[in-house]
Design a protein around this motif. Structure first.
Motif, short mmCIF file in Angstrom:
data_model
loop_
_atom_site.label_atom_id
_atom_site.label_comp_id
_atom_site.label_asym_id
_atom_site.label_seq_id
_atom_site.Cartn_x
_atom_site.Cartn_y
_atom_site.Cartn_z
N PHE A 1 0.86 -1.18 0.00
CA PHE A 1 0.00 0.00 0.00
C PHE A 1 0.89 1.23 0.00
N GLN B 1 0.83 5.73 0.65
CA GLN B 1 0.10 6.91 1.13
C GLN B 1 0.91 8.14 0.80
N GLU C 1 -5.18 9.56 1.22
CA GLU C 1 -5.50 8.31 1.89
C GLU C 1 -4.57 7.18 1.42
N ARG C 2 -4.47 6.17 2.25
CA ARG C 2 -3.68 5.00 1.91
C ARG C 2 -4.42 4.19 0.85
N GLU C 3 -3.71 3.77 -0.18
CA GLU C 3 -4.32 3.01 -1.26
C GLU C 3 -3.58 1.69 -1.48
N ALA D 1 -3.40 -2.17 -8.79
CA ALA D 1 -4.15 -0.96 -9.10
C ALA D 1 -3.82 -0.51 -10.52
N GLN E 1 -8.16 -3.51 -0.29
CA GLN E 1 -8.24 -2.26 0.46
C GLN E 1 -7.52 -2.37 1.80
#
Length: 127
Positions: A37, A39, A44-46, A61, A110
């Motif tokens: 992830f 950020q 926001e953290r993705e 992603a 997520q």
């Protein structure tokens, strides 16, 4: 206790490459899905890349598809993210995470799906 320790971050020019690693300990690594992830500052953290327990199933992603590759070594309890063709918009704190529930729920995408987290490693890409 569960420990996830990231390494490999740094500063690189656009178009360059970095390889992030995550060393896991304190739990049964092979029974957890893993993910990377990020950020960016103020955002926001993705989830950018996740991988199933065996490594046979992955998610990317759209922003990193074709440039980043996630892999895991269950014998060494390590997770890797190979990042190629880096762009300034890839600048962020990168986190390794583990999901101990994915065998029931499936591969998560997520941050809320993951229950163990590392401290992060900074990646900065300059233009």
């Amino acid at each position: 206790q569960v420990q996830l320790v990231e390494s490999g971050g740094g500063s690189v020019q656009a178009g360059g490459s970095l390889r992030l690693s995550c060393a896991a300990s304190g739990y049964t690594y092979s029974s957890n899905c893993m993910g990377w992830f990020r950020q960016p500052p103020g955002k926001e953290r993705e989830g950018i890349a996740t991988i199933s327990t065996s490594g046979s199933n992955t998610y990317y992603a759209d922003s990193v598809k074709g440039r980043f590759t996630i892999s895991r070594d269950n014998a060494k309890n390590t997770l890797t993210l190979q990042m190629n063709n880096l762009k300034p918009e890839d600048t962020a704190m990168y986190y390794c995470a583990a999901d101990s529930h994915c065998r029931v729920r499936g591969l998560g995408r997520q941050a809320q799906d993951y229950n163990y987290w590392g401290q992060g490693t900074q990646v900065t890409v300059s233009s």
